[in-house]
Design a protein around this motif. Structure first.
Motif, PDB file in Angstrom:
ATOM      1  N   ARG A  95       0.820  -1.204   0.000  1.00 42.13           N
ATOM      2  CA  ARG A  95       0.000   0.000   0.000  1.00 42.13           C
ATOM      3  C   ARG A  95       0.850   1.248   0.000  1.00 42.13           C
ATOM      4  O   ARG A  95       0.363   2.344  -0.184  1.00 42.13           O
ATOM      5  CB  ARG A  95      -0.845   0.024   1.275  1.00 42.13           C
ATOM      6  N   TRP A  96       2.141   1.119   0.294  1.00 41.08           N
ATOM      7  CA  TRP A  96       2.920   2.337   0.501  1.00 41.08           C
ATOM      8  C   TRP A  96       2.856   3.246  -0.721  1.00 41.08           C
ATOM      9  O   TRP A  96       3.044   2.804  -1.845  1.00 41.08           O
ATOM     10  CB  TRP A  96       4.389   2.046   0.840  1.00 41.08           C
ATOM     11  N   VAL A 166       3.622  -3.657  19.919  1.00 46.85           N
ATOM     12  CA  VAL A 166       2.821  -3.487  18.709  1.00 46.85           C
ATOM     13  C   VAL A 166       2.251  -4.831  18.265  1.00 46.85           C
ATOM     14  O   VAL A 166       1.108  -4.920  17.806  1.00 46.85           O
ATOM     15  CB  VAL A 166       3.616  -2.759  17.587  1.00 46.85           C
ATOM     16  N   MET A 279       2.469  -1.588   9.814  1.00 51.84           N
ATOM     17  CA  MET A 279       2.350  -1.186  11.225  1.00 51.84           C
ATOM     18  C   MET A 279       3.372  -1.917  12.101  1.00 51.84           C
ATOM     19  O   MET A 279       3.929  -1.348  13.025  1.00 51.84           O
ATOM     20  CB  MET A 279       0.933  -1.447  11.729  1.00 51.84           C
ATOM     21  N   GLY A 282       6.566  -0.165  11.329  1.00 53.43           N
ATOM     22  CA  GLY A 282       6.552   1.221  11.803  1.00 53.43           C
ATOM     23  C   GLY A 282       6.517   1.320  13.316  1.00 53.43           C
ATOM     24  O   GLY A 282       6.705   2.389  13.886  1.00 53.43           O
ATOM     25  N   GLY A 283       6.280   0.186  13.970  1.00 54.48           N
ATOM     26  CA  GLY A 283       6.091   0.222  15.412  1.00 54.48           C
ATOM     27  C   GLY A 283       7.329  -0.118  16.221  1.00 54.48           C
ATOM     28  O   GLY A 283       7.233  -0.278  17.426  1.00 54.48           O
ATOM     29  N   THR A 286      10.349   3.760  16.035  1.00 54.03           N
ATOM     30  CA  THR A 286       9.717   5.037  16.357  1.00 54.03           C
ATOM     31  C   THR A 286       9.504   5.233  17.861  1.00 54.03           C
ATOM     32  O   THR A 286      10.032   6.179  18.447  1.00 54.03           O
ATOM     33  CB  THR A 286       8.360   5.115  15.647  1.00 54.03           C
ATOM     34  N   ALA A 347      10.228  12.325  12.700  1.00 56.70           N
ATOM     35  CA  ALA A 347      10.248  12.777  11.309  1.00 56.70           C
ATOM     36  C   ALA A 347      10.859  14.172  11.226  1.00 56.70           C
ATOM     37  O   ALA A 347      10.397  15.085  11.893  1.00 56.70           O
ATOM     38  CB  ALA A 347       8.828  12.807  10.742  1.00 56.70           C
ATOM     39  N   LEU A 350       7.393  17.268   7.854  1.00 56.46           N
ATOM     40  CA  LEU A 350       6.119  16.776   7.324  1.00 56.46           C
ATOM     41  C   LEU A 350       6.040  17.323   5.906  1.00 56.46           C
ATOM     42  O   LEU A 350       6.552  18.410   5.646  1.00 56.46           O
ATOM     43  CB  LEU A 350       4.945  17.309   8.144  1.00 56.46           C
ATOM     44  N   PHE A 409       3.024  13.825  15.073  1.00 53.18           N
ATOM     45  CA  PHE A 409       2.429  12.686  14.375  1.00 53.18           C
ATOM     46  C   PHE A 409       1.790  13.106  13.058  1.00 53.18           C
ATOM     47  O   PHE A 409       1.010  12.362  12.463  1.00 53.18           O
ATOM     48  CB  PHE A 409       1.381  12.010  15.268  1.00 53.18           C
ATOM     49  N   GLY A 410       2.116  14.300  12.608  1.00 49.76           N
ATOM     50  CA  GLY A 410       1.525  14.781  11.373  1.00 49.76           C
ATOM     51  C   GLY A 410       0.165  15.376  11.635  1.00 49.76           C
ATOM     52  O   GLY A 410      -0.169  15.721  12.786  1.00 49.76           O
ATOM     53  N   ARG A 414      -4.177  12.137   6.832  1.00 49.52           N
ATOM     54  CA  ARG A 414      -2.996  11.318   6.516  1.00 49.52           C
ATOM     55  C   ARG A 414      -2.023  11.250   7.691  1.00 49.52           C
ATOM     56  O   ARG A 414      -0.865  10.847   7.553  1.00 49.52           O
ATOM     57  CB  ARG A 414      -2.295  11.847   5.269  1.00 49.52           C
ATOM     58  N   CYS A 416      -0.252  10.046  11.261  1.00 54.73           N
ATOM     59  CA  CYS A 416       0.276   8.731  11.642  1.00 54.73           C
ATOM     60  C   CYS A 416      -0.846   7.756  11.984  1.00 54.73           C
ATOM     61  O   CYS A 416      -1.666   8.018  12.861  1.00 54.73           O
ATOM     62  CB  CYS A 416       1.195   8.877  12.853  1.00 54.73           C
ATOM     63  N   LEU A 417      -0.846   6.632  11.305  1.00 55.64           N
ATOM     64  CA  LEU A 417      -1.852   5.607  11.565  1.00 55.64           C
ATOM     65  C   LEU A 417      -1.653   4.967  12.943  1.00 55.64           C
ATOM     66  O   LEU A 417      -2.602   4.577  13.611  1.00 55.64           O
ATOM     67  CB  LEU A 417      -1.778   4.525  10.473  1.00 55.64           C
ATOM     68  N   ALA A 422       1.052   4.284  19.548  1.00 54.86           N
ATOM     69  CA  ALA A 422       2.325   4.841  20.001  1.00 54.86           C
ATOM     70  C   ALA A 422       2.144   5.633  21.292  1.00 54.86           C
ATOM     71  O   ALA A 422       2.904   5.462  22.248  1.00 54.86           O
ATOM     72  CB  ALA A 422       2.923   5.724  18.914  1.00 54.86           C
TER      73      ALA A 422
END
Ligand code: HEM
Ligand code: 2DC
Length: 468
Positions: A95-96, A166, A279, A282-283, A286, A347, A350, A409-410, A414, A416-417, A422
């Motif tokens: 999906r990225w 996670v 996930m 990403g977990g 971070t 990050a 953004l 987290f943005g 969009r 951070c999911l 987190a």
């Protein structure tokens, strides 16, 4: 009328030359400092061209607000070309970098299982349990040392804690990474994620089509790292899938994000796998790196650490240890995590592609322009955060202090999911640590920041946990 786009200060040409200079000057691990310096040189907006990528860079919360308020329903960020190149290379339906409607409908389904307040409350016992196990392990290490304390570089311990956490919410199962014996497969997964990030940064500004044709060590390592990530995640996913089919799981307890997604049957199986893999990857780095920084800052500010402890113990007393309720009465603890991420964001920026014309610093920015918010630079800008060098969680509790400043987290659809996972994971970890240990460090040691796709400490951080 606002000024034309062409007048934005900075570099307009020489993308390849700039990229070359950037490499030569060791810019690879220094993106955050180079940006901060450019804001000093050019002011609050500048343009830059690296390789084939041209961007406009901003630093003020007001401009960030303008950017995010105009982002629309399907925001797109810089797609991280090496990740896109891997996805194309393997032809996997990852999906990225997904965009438009396809991203949007997946994301709305995912939000319900990962971000919605009702579901998220169910994560608390799962994450708290892992925090308790960390405390148990730390106590055992104290015992073993025979010196009433445990001193170490906690990075590897925290990687395992983060993966354990996670996975517990994703799969509803424990891996058992906080015991003395560590499953070598889990360790391989952790190493693969670190290698994947590490090999991304040297290729960050090259176009995917070029990358795929490359036969460099970096690209090969990158492919191997992603392969290892997908293989390992797939094993975990298959286990849960099998247990579900054999109805080995009782449907009364919460069974984790993956089971919920499978039972719901709203996303194609491949999309579920890709999202869960993202996930899981990403977990790891971070939250573990952020917790390392948080403990470091608390060790250097014993007064603040004591205030947090007082808050946590009072909350615990009041609600008889109910973690969900405790989390509602510990504002300073939450602020401490925000403050950690202000000084040490994961990050460096953004990014958004504009979808309509926006006016930033009185310049007219056309649609389809890549605009980056310099998160690291903003966090250390004295005009945005007075006395930025001071670690002071209380600043987040002042009224009106937050307007487009807490962006770690943005933002928006969009963002951070994994944000809620987190946050809860980190809040609960710090709660358990503060209830049980004093966190200490050698005062004199300064630790800087290194860019390795995400921002990391540039040297090991040694911390001491001392039972209260
Ligand atoms: C995206 C930060 C932890 C999974 C992002 C973004 C940021 C971010 C800044 C981009 C958001 C935007 O463009 O607006 C962080 C920080 C973390 C953290 C600071 C912890 C301290 C996690 C965790 C997971 C995760 C634990 C997985 C459970 C993701 C995913 C995306 C993302 C999948 C892409 C979302 C999409 O494009 O739809 N994160 N993250 N992150 N993060 Fe995190
Ligand atoms: C890296 O110039 C620097 O949360 C680039 O959990 C711009 C950029 C774009 C996207 C950012 C990336 C930077 C840093 C790492 C981030 C990523 C978006 C998501 C990712 C911030 C700032 C991260 C670490 C995710 C990773 C999930 C992944 C394993 C599928």
């Amino acid at each position: 009328a606002a000024r034309p786009f062409e007048q934005v200060p900075g570099e307009r040409r020489g993308g390849w030359l700039n990229l070359y200079r950037f490499w030569q000057e060791g810019g690879l691990h220094n993106v955050h400092n180079i940006m901060a310096r450019k804001f000093q040189r050019f002011g609050p907006i500048y343009r830059e061209k690296l390789g084939v990528y041209e961007s406009i860079n901003i630093i003020s919360p007001r401009d960030a607000a303008t950017l995010f308020r105009s982002e629309g329903m399907m925001p797109e960020r810089f797609s991280v070309p090496p990740w896109v190149a891997y996805r194309d290379y393997r032809n996997n339906s990852g999906r990225w970098g997904a965009a438009g409607e396809a991203w949007r409908s997946d994301r709305l389904t995912l939000n319900k299982e990962v971000l919605s307040p009702q579901v998220v409350e169910g994560f608390v016992p799962l994450l708290s349990e892992v925090g308790e196990d960390f405390v148990r392990r730390a106590r055992a290490q104290v015992q073993k040392s025979g010196r009433e304390r445990w001193t170490a570089d906690f990075s590897h311990e925290l990687f395992r804690f983060a993966l354990e956490s996670v996975c517990h919410v994703l799969y509803g199962e424990r891996l058992g990474l906080l015991q003395d014996f560590v499953d070598p497969e889990a360790q391989r997964f952790i190493d693969a994620v670190t290698l994947m990030f590490h090999t991304t940064s040297p290729m960050l500004y090259l176009p995917p089509a070029l990358l795929r044709g490359l036969n460099t060590r970096t690209w090969r390592d990158h492919v191997h790292a992603w392969d290892a990530i997908f293989t390992q995640a797939d094993k975990c996913i298959q286990n849960v899938y099998r247990d579900l089919r054999l109805q080995r799981k009782s449907s009364r307890e919460y069974m984790g994000i993956l089971s919920s997604l499978l039972l719901q049957d709203k996303l194609p199986l491949d999309d579920i796998k890709a999202s869960v893999t993202e996930m899981m990857a990403g977990g790891v780095d971070t939250t573990s790196v952020t917790l390392q920084w948080a403990m470091f800052e608390l060790a250097r500010s014993p007064g603040t650490q004591e205030q947090l402890r007082t808050e946590v113990l009072a909350a615990k007393h009041k609600v008889a240890g109910d973690r969900v309720k405790m989390l509602k009465t510990t504002p300073l603890l939450k602020a401490a995590i925000k403050e950690t991420l202000r000084l040490h964001p994961v990050a460096v920026t953004l990014q958004r592609y504009t979808v309509q014309e926006v006016v930033l610093q009185d310049y007219r920015i056309p649609p389809k322009t890549l605009v980056q918010v310099g998160l690291y630079a903003m966090g250390r800008d004295p005009e945005v955060f007075p006395k930025p060098e001071q670690f002071s969680p209380e600043r987040w509790l002042l009224p009106g202090s937050k307007h487009f400043k807490g962006l770690s987290f943005g933002f928006g659809p969009r963002q951070c999911l994994g944000r809620r996972i987190a946050e809860l994971e980190m809040q609960l970890f710090l709660m358990h640590i503060l209830e049980n240990f004093k966190i200490e460090t050698k005062r004199a040691v300064e630790v800087g920041t290194k860019f390795d796709l995400i921002l990391l400490p540039d040297k090991p951080i040694y911390l001491t946990l001392r039972p209260l």
